[in-house]
Each structure stands twice: as structure tokens, then as C-alpha cells.
Design an enzyme around this catalytic site. Structure first.
Site, mmCIF file in Angstrom:
data_model
loop_
_atom_site.group_PDB
_atom_site.id
_atom_site.type_symbol
_atom_site.label_atom_id
_atom_site.label_comp_id
_atom_site.label_asym_id
_atom_site.label_seq_id
_atom_site.Cartn_x
_atom_site.Cartn_y
_atom_site.Cartn_z
ATOM 1 N N GLY A 1 1.739 -4.953 3.650
ATOM 2 C CA GLY A 1 3.133 -5.379 3.630
ATOM 3 C C GLY A 1 3.885 -4.819 2.443
ATOM 4 O O GLY A 1 5.115 -4.793 2.415
ATOM 5 N N GLN A 2 3.137 -4.326 1.456
ATOM 6 C CA GLN A 2 3.775 -3.828 0.234
ATOM 7 C C GLN A 2 4.378 -2.445 0.435
ATOM 8 O O GLN A 2 5.131 -1.964 -0.403
ATOM 9 C CB GLN A 2 2.754 -3.844 -0.917
ATOM 10 C CG GLN A 2 1.804 -2.651 -1.005
ATOM 11 C CD GLN A 2 0.694 -2.642 0.022
ATOM 12 O OE1 GLN A 2 0.914 -2.850 1.204
ATOM 13 N NE2 GLN A 2 -0.512 -2.362 -0.418
ATOM 14 N N GLY B 1 4.698 -5.334 -7.730
ATOM 15 C CA GLY B 1 4.271 -6.116 -6.571
ATOM 16 C C GLY B 1 4.000 -7.527 -7.065
ATOM 17 O O GLY B 1 4.834 -8.411 -6.967
ATOM 18 N N GLU B 2 2.833 -7.662 -7.677
ATOM 19 C CA GLU B 2 2.488 -8.965 -8.256
ATOM 20 C C GLU B 2 3.489 -9.382 -9.333
ATOM 21 O O GLU B 2 3.836 -10.552 -9.470
ATOM 22 C CB GLU B 2 1.109 -8.886 -8.915
ATOM 23 C CG GLU B 2 0.001 -8.587 -7.959
ATOM 24 C CD GLU B 2 -1.332 -8.630 -8.674
ATOM 25 O OE1 GLU B 2 -1.803 -9.731 -8.932
ATOM 26 O OE2 GLU B 2 -1.875 -7.558 -8.987
#
Lengths: 161, 743
Positions: free
Chosen positions: B448-449, B698-699
């Protein structure tokens, strides 16, 4: 356990299926007919990933028994595209970058289509309310809400042509 | 090390373009396949897991005989079948429990049957007799000598060389930082704040991996996979499907580790941070997998993104009788920053300095010496801070929307490095097809990233072809996909991106050499632009599709040159060094840090305690945004996940039993909960070892959200509410306690 022969349409095509009493609509679609576009997220009516249209109304298909659908019309995410042309909700969610992992996407698209069908010009708050039962962990929803707004406008344009 | 980018200025390429996601169409028409969508035919068997109902107990007896006799049951397995220990960094668990269980949900037995219903029935027929043992439900207590020891064999477990367990205790890893002289520095401080926070609770195998629905951590490493393999092993030739229920997903896959964090920090009257002393007790749960490395990452990053001359840190991973703690978006950083960034605000207030000004003075800058001794690479943290503050209108107080509401603004910084072994590698293949299109093979997963889209963009740019002609081979399959360490740590754009770039450049070089030979020119005079090889000298041109499989025939029937083109590329960081076990010191602790800032504006309803986030701003330094729109989508989605964690989410464990394993009782943000406006700001300070200067995002996008919201609540009502989530009830009671409102 008792088996039932039911007749229903899925995405416009008539199907005859034999289902056990306790089988849900979701299980019938995924396990019996291998229509896997509709996702199984919780089996408890909490996440909305399995949303389909049942006679035009959005329902969590994990909360509906298959036998209840005898004679009814089902639309799943696979039925949104017509003749290779994307439905406006599919088109605009791509345009707005409202797809990430894609697991909630089928349910969201169905909820959005149902909203636009009953309310061609929804406000932002109405869109948020219509999607409140569709959980998404990736996107933060904003792009999806914008996409539905645009899809409604596109759908209105198409209707006036 | 610099990744070669000299071709980028010569040819049109899609780096920095908002290329549409390559996986979007199949995901909107319902044809994208996830694991549960794969069809195995009528031979498929269904597995279910018998799980421990007690948090800590000896297993006295397991009787599977009645289950085995149930018609339709094909296999029953227990710990007796698999005596080997498994674990990523510390091998501390059996696939199925042996001798004792250590959390509610610990797998005790597995069943495969012809239907899920029969498998479920068989579970009821398995009899397990337990002898309950006292439990550990608090990591700080767990680390103390009074706590019962949950893993008496800790000293015998195999362990990676950068993890330091303390046998005889529940400490599965103790990471230390010692820099400067903290005790001496306290004397020089004009202000010191000290707080304790309780943060958010909690190749013999072929793997074919279709799309993965939102990972966010719990799908990293080995949780349910070993169970399915162990059961299927008994049923050669039959496919076996193991599907966790949503309820199991809440406690039988990894959960975010709880933490008890002590912070002490001091500064002089000019606002210069002089010392920090932090102690973290991580609730690792019953086993470790990633937990020991979260503890390590929080240790080497324990100053937060600040320049701290004197630092002392002790970060402990502690066994408890809770679900297995593991990665969850941010890998320890949201938990740590939640407390740290509130303390920074407190310290600024203690010397009557504006929190943004305080951060400007102290935040990490290019060339700063980090607490591990590493020198900070070029970084745009100050720019992130300034831009976030400006966008939120820092210093300006807008009137609330109603008389019973109060408004406030908050800001927080963050940093995070990819937490991984020093030598985590990537590889990629770039193959040219008969029609001139390109197939990129990678081992990193699309979760999904957007990793497949990034791979396509990088391959297109490095090779010189239109991005539309690039396809990424999926589903991934260990039989033919090239090696990738793991799809974790927000590392794919950077690490896998380097490998894809190298593979595409390898293919490009092969093509240029072939054409140079055929045309009797030099490769340096040739280029590939828009899918055609061109010569700057002779101004000749030839489309790739004519040559990349069949080669080029030489004039006068002299034969052929070239042939099928297949590029290969790999990347592995070779420059990360070990850290001293006593002091945490070493030349380069990590590959790099992604940094950023978030600012929020909230409104607190003094009648109900409801916190509404009106507006959010996120600014992150991503080095180079390969796909700016997808970068912004990460920042927005991360912000909302952070908001959800700050306001709603909490695993409620009572004596080790999870009280709320459903989306009704464990609420996450819905479309109705998100602010109307989240502004995402991209800062680009190039990373020397990233493709086109890119580093991961992301994170990171949810790391500073909890403290930004906590600081805004403080700005609005003057109260520190304590541990998140900041529910209406908690905020209301805190306002009552503080005398801000009356009943």
C-alpha cells in the site's frame, strides 16, 4: 445441515446456488463462487470491507445470510465497471490517490456508489457520514472524500448528457 | 558513497512526477489478489489454532485423542511435534507451546480439517490441563528482581550479537548509551524537568506473496506463518489455509509494545540542552521477535532529534505475560517521542522560552554529533520545524468556535532511522521484453506504500524508457523474485530503489555497448531517451523493441551483436558499524535518519472533554520525493493514524486478558473523525546514499502526532492529561481534577 437452492443476480447475471442455512452472503460470494473482489475484514459487521449492494442498498455481506438473498440483485465491486469503462467512483479514487493497500477499497467504492445513487449532490459531511462504516487504515480518508465529491459531479454530468 | 545520477539531467524521466499508482486499477476493479483470495481447489484444508486461556501456566497435560477422532479432521499438532526454538533476533519460542504458556493466545495446538467449522469443533475437543503461575503485567515490575522469571532458559537461547539479554531476569535486551558526564551536567542546568510516562499500551519453503493489506508492522516477521507450515507439514500434498479471525488478530499477532518511560532533561538559562537521562521499560510481551530491536532503536535514538552533549540511557526489553510486542508503524518512536516531546515543551516553559524557539536552538543540524558518536548527515529538520510552525500560524491564537470550547496549538519534532541489521540488502532484475517494454523483478512487497510504483519510476528513469512501459512482476514468489531483506522500516524506496536503479543502469549499459558495436561508435556518445537509443554523434536512432531480444545484425552478413537484455542490481549498506555494549558509541549507528515536524490546532470542549483536531500540518525531509503525491499521501495517512492513536486507541489488558478485541471496542478513526485540512509539506535535503537523494517516508508520518496533540491540549487547557488516548472521559476528568471545570 439443510441446503437451499437460491436464484439471484450477481452483477446483472442470474446465478443458481445451493447454500447451507448458515452461510453468509460474503461466504457465498468468496468461497462458493470465487468472487473475491469483496473482502472479508472482520466477519462481524464492523469494518465495511465486505460491503455490497443488495437491491441497491449497501449492506455488510458478512451480516446477511445467503438464503435471504433468494430472488435479489447483488452488485459487487466487480460489477461497477461497465463495458471496460470505470465507474466515476473508481476513476476519481485513482485520480485523487485514494488507494493504498486496497483492501478497504471495494467496500468504499460500493458505499460511495450507493450514496451517489440516492443523493446525487452530497455535501462533504454527508460523504463522511456515508463512509463512516468503512474503515481505512492507510489513507486518512481525505483523498477518498474528495474523490467521492468529484465522482458525484461526474455522475451528474453523465446523467444530464 | 554516491549513487550515480548524472544521467538524470540529460533525459526526460519520471523522478519527481506524480505518476499514477501501477496497482490502482486492479485494486478498484476487484481483481487484485490478496492471500485469502488465492484459489486452491476442493483439496483445500482449513486450520485453526487452540490458544492458551491463561497468561502464565505450566501445561500439565494435552489430550488430542477426541479431536483426532472427529470425522473430517486430518491432522492435530502440538508442541511435541516441533521441539525447535524460533525467533528473529533471540530464539525464545516454540511454534506450539511446550511445558508452559506465557500469554493468553499462546498457540497450544493446531488442527486441520475439511472445513473451518469442523476445525473449530475439534479445538473444543482438545483437552488442556494447566497449572497457573504468577504473571508479570508491568514491564517496570518485570525488570525488578521480585518478578517471577518467565524464561528460565534465557541464557541458553541463541541471540544476535547486538542484543544483550540478562539471564536470570526478564530482561531480553538492555541497550545503554553513555555520552559525556550527565551527573556533572545537572549542576550546570538552570532548569530540569523530570517525568514518567506510560505510553500507548500495547530453502525449503516457497512463499508466494500476493498483495498485502495494510501492514503497519504486525505482518512483519513470523507470527502465524510457522503455525500454518507446521500443520501443513503433516499433510503432504494438501493445501492448508490458516486464517486468523479479527479477534485473534488483536492478540495473536504482534501488538505495539507498551512502555514505561522516565525522562530527565536540563538546560541552561539560554535554552541550551545540557543533559538528558532516560530509562525505558518496554513491555515486550511473552516472546521477543522484533521487541529486542525496538528497545535498541529507542536506545540509540533516545535523545530525540536533539543535540545533547551529556546523555545517559538505559532501554530495557522486558518479558511480560502480555501478547507478543512487536513492530507497529514507527517501531518504538511514537511511544518514545510521546513523552520526550512533551518534556521538551515543559523545559522550554520552565525557562519562559517559546517551544518553537527552544527547538530551533537544540534540534539536530547537519554535522551535529549524535549521542552514539555518529555525525549527522545533511538534514533539513530546522526547515521542517520552521515550515510547520509557519503553516499552523504559530504564535497566533484564534478564537474558539463556541464559548464552551478552548483552542490550542501544539508542535512536535521527530526522527527515525531504519531499524535493521547493519547489512540488510536488496536486489532487483530489469528485463527487456520483445515489444520493448520492461519487467522489473523485486523482492520487496507492495503493502500500500507504493513500492511497485516507485520501482517502475526508478527503472524508467535509470533506463530511459517511458514509465508506462514498465511492469513490476507480481505476485512475488521466492522461486523467482530476487532477494530482499524485509519489507519493513520504510526502507524500500531507499534500499530497493538503489537496487532497481543499479539493475536498470546495468541493462542500459548492455544496450549501449551493443549498439555502439553495431554502429561502430562509443557507448559514451549514445543515450537512451524515451525508449530509443540515440547517438549524439551520428544522430542515428533505433527503438529498443527492435534490438533488446534479437540483437542487431551487422552489415554484410557479418553476424549479430547483442541478444536478450537482462540487468541485475544489488545494494547493501556496508558502512554501518557496531556499537559498544557499555556505552552505545560507534562511528555510524544507522544508515540515516528521516526527520520531520508536525503541528496541530485543537479545540477542547469543556462540557464534554472531547478533543477535536481542527487542522494538521506535517513537514518531513524525504531527501527527494520520487513521487510527491504519494509522499503526501503517506504524510496524511500517517497523521490520521497518529491522531487515531492519540485520541481513541488502547489495548485494554486486565491480568493479561484483552478486554476489547474488536473494532467496536477498539475504536480506530473513521471518516467522520479526521480534520478537514491536513497540509503536507515536502522538504528535500538529498541523502548521499539514496536513489536521486531519496530516503524513506512511511512509518515516520505518525511519530510526532501524539505529542503534538498533547502539547496542543496543554496550550488549550493548561493540563497534561497523561497517557494517551486522550478520550473525552479522560480529558473531562482531568479538567475536573485541575479545577478548570465544576461538575
Amino acid at each position: 445441515m439443510a441446503q437451499h437452492a437460491i436464484t439471484l443476480t450477481i452483477n446483472g447475471e442470474w446465478e443458481q446456488v445451493v447454500v447451507p442455512s448458515q452461510m453468509t452472503l460474503l461466504q457465498m460470494l468468496r468461497e462458493k463462487l470465487a468472487r473475491t473482489g469483496t473482502k472479508n475484514g472482520c466477519m462481524a459487521g464492523e469494518c465495511g470491507a465486505c460491503t455490497v449492494l443488495l437491491n441497491g442498498e449497501p449492506v455488510n455481506s458478512c451480516m446477511v445470510l445467503a438464503v435471504e438473498c433468494d430472488g435479489m440483485h447483488i452488485v459487487t465491486v466487480e460489477g461497477l465497471m461497465q463495458d471496460g469503462v470505470l465507474d466515476p467512483v473508481q476513476h476519481t479514487i485513482i485520480e485523487h490517490g485514494g488507494v493504498q493497500c486496497g483492501f478497504c477499497t471495494p467496500g468504499i467504492l460500493i458505499s460511495a456508489r450507493a450514496l451517489i445513487d440516492r443523493n446525487p449532490d452530497p455535501s462533504e459531511d454527508e460523504i463522511r457520514e456515508a463512509l463512516v462504516g468503512n474503515l481505512c487504515r492507510c489513507t486518512g480518508y481525505l483523498r477518498i472524500v474528495d474523490a467521492v465529491k468529484d465522482a458525484a459531479a461526474l455522475s451528474r454530468q453523465a446523467a444530464t448528457l | 558513497m554516491t549513487i550515480e545520477t548524472d544521467i538524470s539531467h540529460k533525459i526526460p524521466h519520471p523522478i519527481g512526477d506524480n505518476v499514477p499508482r501501477v496497482d490502482a486499477r486492479e485494486k478498484v476493479i476487484g481483481s487484485a489478489l490478496f492471500a485469502d483470495d488465492l484459489q486452491f481447489g476442493p483439496g483445500l484444508l482449513y486450520a485453526r489454532i487452540k490458544r492458551s486461556t491463561l497468561p502464565h501456566a505450566y501445561i500439565k497435560r494435552i489430550d488430542t485423542s477426541r479431536a483426532r477422532q472427529l470425522p473430517g479432521v486430518k491432522a492435530v499438532v502440538t508442541g511435541e511435534d516441533y521441539p525447535g526454538l524460533i525467533g528473529l533476533y533471540l530464539q525464545d519460542r516454540y511454534i506450539f507451546c511446550r511445558e508452559r504458556v506465557r500469554y493468553v493466545g499462546d498457540p497450544v495446538a493446531g488442527v486441520a480439517a475439511i472445513s473451518e467449522e469442523i476445525a473449530e469443533k475439534a479445538l473444543d475437543l482438545i483437552e488442556v490441563e494447566y497449572e497457573p503461575l504468577p504473571g508479570v503485567f508491568d514491564p517496570e515490575f518485570g525488570a525488578s528482581p521480585e518478578a517471577p522469571v518467565l524464561h528460565p532458559d534465557l541464557g541458553q537461547y541463541e541471540v544476535a550479537n547486538f542484543i544483550f539479554p540478562e539471564p536470570g531476569s526478564n530482561i531480553s535486551n538492555h541497550f545503554r548509551v553513555r555520552k559525556g558526564d550527565v551527573e556533572a551536567a545537572w549542576v550546570q542546568c538552570d532548569a530540569i524537568v523530570e517525568h514518567k510516562y506510560r505510553s500507548i499500551s500495547q530453502s525449503d519453503v516457497q512463499v508466494i506473496a500476493p498483495y498485502v493489506g495494510g501492514g503497519f508492522g504486525c505482518k512483519a516477521g513470523v507470527s502465524m506463518e510457522a503455525l500454518a507450515v507446521a500443520i501443513a507439514w503433516k499433510l503432504r500434498g494438501r493445501p492448508v489455509k490458516l486464517r486468523l479471525t479479527r479477534e485473534e488478530e488483536f492478540y495473536a499477532s504482534f501488538v505495539r509494545q507498551g512502555v514505561v518511560a522516565h525522562f530527565k532533561m536540563g538546560c541552561d538559562k539560554d535554552g541550551r540542552l545540557l543533559a538528558m537521562e532516560n530509562k525505558f521499560f518496554w513491555d515486550g510481551g511473552a516472546y521477543t521477535e522484533y521487541g529486542v530491536n525496538i528497545t535498541r532503536a529507542a536506545g540509540y535514538s533516545s535523545s530525540g532529534p536533539y543535540d545533547v552533549p551529556n546523555m545517559k540511557t538505559d532501554s530495557y526489553c522486558v518479558y511480560t505475560n502480555h501478547p507478543v510486542g512487536g513492530p507497529m508503524r514507527g517501531f518504538g518512536m511514537p511511544e518514545m517521542h510521546a513523552g520526550l516531546e512533551q518534556c521538551i515543551d515543559e523545559l522550554a516553559y520552565a525557562i519562559h522560552m517559546d517551544p518553537v524557539q527552544f527547538r530551533k536552538i537544540n534540534c539536530i543540524k547537519t554535522g551535529s554529533t549524535l549521542i552514539t558518536g555518529m555525525t549527522m548527515h545533511p538534514t533539513g529538520l530546522t526547515e521542517c520545524l520552521v515550515k510547520a510552525a509557519e503553516a499552523i500560524g504559530w504564535g497566533r491564537k484564534d478564537p474558539p468556535s463556541a464559548p464552551n470550547k478552548r483552542r490550542g496549538k501544539g508542535i512536535a519534532l521527530m526522527w527515525k532511522a531504519p531499524a535493521m541489521p547493519p547489512n540488510a540488502g536488496s536486489s532487483a532484475k530489469v528485463a527487456l521484453n520483445e515489444d520493448g517494454t520492461v519487467t522489473v523483478s523485486v523482492g520487496g512487497q507492495e503493502i500500500g506504500q507504493g513500492s511497485f510504483t516507485i520501482a517502475a519510476q526508478i527503472a524508467a528513469a535509470a533506463l530511459g524508457v517511458p514509465v508506462e512501459t514498465v511492469r513490476v512482476a507480481s505476485p512475488l514468489d521466492t522461486n523467482y523474485s530476487p532477494y530482499e531483506w524485509q519489507t519493513v522500516a520504510s526502507r524500500l524506496t531507499w534500499s530497493m530503489g538503489n537496487a532497481v536503479s543499479a539493475a536498470a543502469r546495468d541493462a542500459r549499459q548492455q544496450i549501449l555497448e551493443m549498439v555502439a558495436k553495431a554502429w561502430n561508435e562509443k557507448p559514451e556518445d549514445l543515450d537512451i531517451i524515451d525508449g530509443k537509443v540515440i547517438s549524439y554523434r551520428s544522430e542515428e536512432s533505433i527503438p529498443l523493441k527492435n534490438i533488446v531480444i534479437y540483437g542487431i545484425s551487422l552489415p554484410n552478413n557479418e553476424g549479430w551483436v547483442g541478444g536478450p537484455v537482462l540487468g541485475r542490481g544489488t545494494f547493501m549498506p556496508t558502512y554501518v558499524t557496531g556499537l559498544d555494549a557499555e556505552t552505545g558509541q560507534g562511528p555510524r549507528a544507522v544508515v540515516h535518519y528521516t526527520v520531520g515536524a508536525q503541528a496541530v490546532e485543537v479545540e477542547v470542549d469543556t462540557d464534554t472533554g472531547k478533543v477535536e483536531v481542527i487542522r494538521g500540518v506535517a513537514a518531513f525531509d524525504v531527501g527527494k520525493a520520487i513521487n510527491p503525491d504519494m509522499v503526501k499521501a503517506q504524510m496524511e495517512g500517517g497523521f490520521v493514524q497518529g491522531l487515531s492513536t492519540a485520541l481513541f486507541e488502547s489495548l485494554q489488558l486486565k491480568e493479561g486478558i484483552l478486554q476489547n478485541p474488536s473494532f467496536v471496542d477498539y475504536r480506530i478513526a473513521t471518516s467522520a473523525d479526521v480534520p478537514h485540512n491536513i497540509q503536507a509539506i515536502i522538504v528535500e535535503t538529498p541523502q548521499d546514499d539514496g536513489p536521486w537523494g531519496a530516503r524513506g517516508i512511511g512509518e515516520h508520518a505518525m511519530v510526532p502526532t501524539i505529542p503534538a496533540i498533547a502539547n496542543a491540549i496543554y496550550d488549550a487547557i493548561g493540563i497534561r492529561v497523561g497517557a494517551p488516548p486522550y478520550t473525552s472521559e479522560k480529558v473531562y476528568l482531568a479538567m475536573l481534577d485541575a479545577g478548570l471545570i465544576e461538575e
